[in-house]
Design an enzyme around this catalytic site. Structure first.
Site, PDB file in Angstrom:
ATOM      1  N   LYS A  77     -27.382   1.114 -10.537  1.00 51.60           N
ATOM      2  CA  LYS A  77     -28.816   1.360 -10.854  1.00 51.60           C
ATOM      3  C   LYS A  77     -29.438   1.309 -12.367  1.00 51.60           C
ATOM      4  CE  LYS A  77     -32.438   4.990  -9.626  1.00 51.60           C
ATOM      5  NZ  LYS A  77     -32.557   6.270  -9.056  1.00 51.60           N
ATOM      6  N   SER A 152     -35.824   6.623  -5.430  1.00 46.32           N
ATOM      7  CA  SER A 152     -36.067   5.774  -6.371  1.00 46.32           C
ATOM      8  C   SER A 152     -34.869   4.661  -6.322  1.00 46.32           C
ATOM      9  CB  SER A 152     -36.216   6.551  -7.765  1.00 46.32           C
ATOM     10  OG  SER A 152     -35.076   6.984  -8.125  1.00 46.32           O
ATOM     11  N   SER A 176     -33.080  10.381  -3.939  1.00 47.07           N
ATOM     12  CA  SER A 176     -32.923   9.087  -4.464  1.00 47.07           C
ATOM     13  C   SER A 176     -32.020   7.940  -4.030  1.00 47.07           C
ATOM     14  CB  SER A 176     -33.367   8.740  -5.961  1.00 47.07           C
ATOM     15  OG  SER A 176     -34.461   8.913  -6.451  1.00 47.07           O
TER      16      SER A 176
HETATM   17  N1  GLN Z   1     -38.481  11.144  -4.726  1.00 42.63           N
HETATM   18  C1  GLN Z   1     -38.147  12.307  -5.634  1.00 42.63           C
HETATM   19  C2  GLN Z   1     -38.864  12.187  -6.781  1.00 42.63           C
HETATM   20  O1  GLN Z   1     -39.809  11.232  -7.111  1.00 42.63           O
HETATM   21  C3  GLN Z   1     -36.547  11.969  -5.886  1.00 42.63           C
HETATM   22  C4  GLN Z   1     -36.331  11.157  -6.955  1.00 42.63           C
HETATM   23  C5  GLN Z   1     -34.819  11.058  -7.281  1.00 42.63           C
HETATM   24  O2  GLN Z   1     -33.862  11.673  -6.741  1.00 42.63           O
HETATM   25  N2  GLN Z   1     -34.712  10.433  -8.474  1.00 42.63           N
HETATM   26  O3  GLN Z   1     -38.713  13.066  -7.594  1.00 42.63           O
END
Ligand code: GLN
Length: 479
Positions: A77, A152, A176
């Site tokens: 990532k 994400s 994410s």
């Molecule tokens: N959807 C969650 C957020 O926007 C999780 C994001 C993540 O785990 N990086 O904070």
């Protein structure tokens, strides 16, 4: 043509000389090209991967010792540093920035002869649930390109889903890794807080962030965790606990004591088909001799607000460094003073969602509101942790849905931030409590999309989580 079943099987092929690293890397590069429209990769390190493959093949020919991940093709990532390679956290503010060092997790993979094939698209600074917040554009779900990949770590999920690498790394602050894995029909694993060093992981919310893994089978995931986990002199939050040989111990299993929260299965946001499939799965586990019991967890409605207060607070501090001086691109416009320079550079560099969160985080930390929001959210987090500890006094596993519904269509939720936040209901729990969690594929929805189920264990009980998942999850295929 190469088709990935497991790292073990790949390594047998290498051992028996039915395949070599160069042909396998070529296979992945061709596939990445074929699926370019999915937009999973930001950068592909094609020449470098081929050179490394040739070096590895040479090493093998000479009979030199080979690492545990010899030739394993990994995507990472765009928030994980790989020395001398571009990294931008999916943000315009870091476009063109090059990593000065490699994350500890990356060093450990490379030390075992893995090949890093490229970095993968994601929501800007890992903030989002649909990969619609990336400066590099949306990542398409390979099973239905009108639908989101999840976020994400959307690029990391699709890279495994579409067979563009063998395994990939993501980061998980509130789901994410698990949520995009669920949307794409693959496995997503988040270790407990402190298991894998965060050194070289671009910070979103430091007391939540963990590097996680996407794969198609539990053995591959166990092997990667085993290699990346453990103490690190560069990260004081990386635990000094010994790391079990996860991949060797997967088959030593027992009967598990499983808890589920009836509130989660009766939750109004949960798609009835997902609820039904989870109930059936629990029945099956019971039939197989595990104990399955309901547990009352009345804090469910508080976890999303607590998560978004605490993570935005931490993010507002972590992202202060992108000011056009220390890090980040600078405004090209003429300015009159330093303040205007900061304001312009940050306004032009950050996307909408990141700005929203910096403002929210700054607000909850500001004088007069700190106690009302930040302190209270910390208290909620403490209560969640205490209740979780209590549950694990009597149970080995907690089961929850991964997401309330399968992958949605582009634009369906992006107009309403709160709706998007609420869909993180089931995943943020594990990050608030700091426990390991996994999502593995469970079934297919009548709309044709896959969905998963989530399992969790107590902190530092990754081994029993992997053993449990190995029993109950069937290897997921790629396209
Ligand atoms: N959807 C969650 C957020 O926007 C999780 C994001 C993540 O785990 N990086 O904070």
């Amino acid at each position: 043509m190469y088709s990935h079943k497991s790292i073990q099987q790949f390594l047998s092929g290498i051992e028996e000389q039915t395949i070599d690293c160069t042909s396998v890397v070529k296979h992945y590069l061709a596939r990445i090209e074929e699926y370019r429209h999915l937009n999973a990769f930001i950068d592909v390190f094609a020449d470098e991967a081929l050179t490394r493959a040739a070096e590895l093949d040479n090493k093998k020919k000479k009979g030199l010792p080979c690492g545990k991940l010899f030739g394993v093709v990994v995507g990472i990532k765009d928030v994980i540093c790989y020395k001398d390679h571009h990294i931008s956290a999916g943000s315009a503010i870091l476009k063109g920035f090059t990593s000065l060092y490699s994350a500890t997790a990356i060093e450990r993979l490379l030390g075992e002869d893995a090949i890093i094939i490229g970095n993968l698209n994601c929501d800007e600074f890992a903030m989002g649930s649909s990969n619609e917040n990336s400066a590099y554009g949306n990542v398409l779900n390979a099973l239905d390109p009108t639908r989101v990949s999840g976020g994400s770590s959307g690029g990391s999920a699709v890279a495994v889903q579409a067979g563009l690498c063998m395994v990939s790394l993501g980061s998980d602050t509130g789901g994410s890794v698990r949520q995009p894995a669920d949307f794409c029909g693959v496995i997503g694993f988040k270790p407990g807080y402190g298991r894998i060093s965060r050194y070289g992981l671009i910070a979103y919310a430091s007391s939540f962030d963990q590097i996680g893994i996407f794969g198609t089978n539990i053995e591959d995931i166990a092997l990667l965790v085993e290699i990346m986990a453990g103490p690190d002199e560069y990260d004081s939050t990386a635990a000094r606990k010994p790391v079990p040989a996860f991949s060797q111990l997967l088959k030593d299993t027992k009967k598990f004591k499983i808890a589920y929260f009836p509130q989660s299965l009766a939750h109004p946001s949960l798609d009835p088909e997902i609820g039904m499939a989870i109930r059936d799965h629990l029945k099956m586990l019971e039939k197989e001799g595990h104990t399955v019991e309901p547990v009352d967890f009345e804090l469910l409605d508080y976890i999303v607000p607590a998560y978004y207060i605490l993570t935005t607070a931490e993010a507002s501090s972590n992202l202060a460094r992108y000011d056009g001086v220390k890090y980040g691109t600078r405004t090209k416009e003429l300015v009159n003073n330093l303040d205007e320079f900061y304001r312009k550079s940050r306004s032009q560099g950050f996307g909408k969602e990141v700005k929203r969160r910096i403002m929210l985080g700054t607000f909850v930390l500001s004088t007069g509101y700190y106690d009302a929001y930040y302190t209270r959210a910390q208290q909620v987090r403490r209560r969640i942790k205490e209740q979780t500890d209590l549950i694990f006094k009597h149970f080995d596993i907690i089961i929850l849905p991964t997401t309330p519904a399968p992958a949605f269509r582009f634009g369906e939720k992006s107009h309403d931030a709160v709706e998007m936040f609420l869909a993180d209901l089931f995943t943020v729990f594990a990050n608030l409590a700091g426990i390991p969690a996994i999502s593995y594929p469970l079934s297919k929805h009548s709309n044709g999309m896959p969905f998963g189920i989530q399992a969790m264990t107590n902190q530092f009980e990754e081994l029993s989580l992997l053993q449990f998942s190995n029993l109950s999850c069937h290897p997921s295929g790629t396209l």
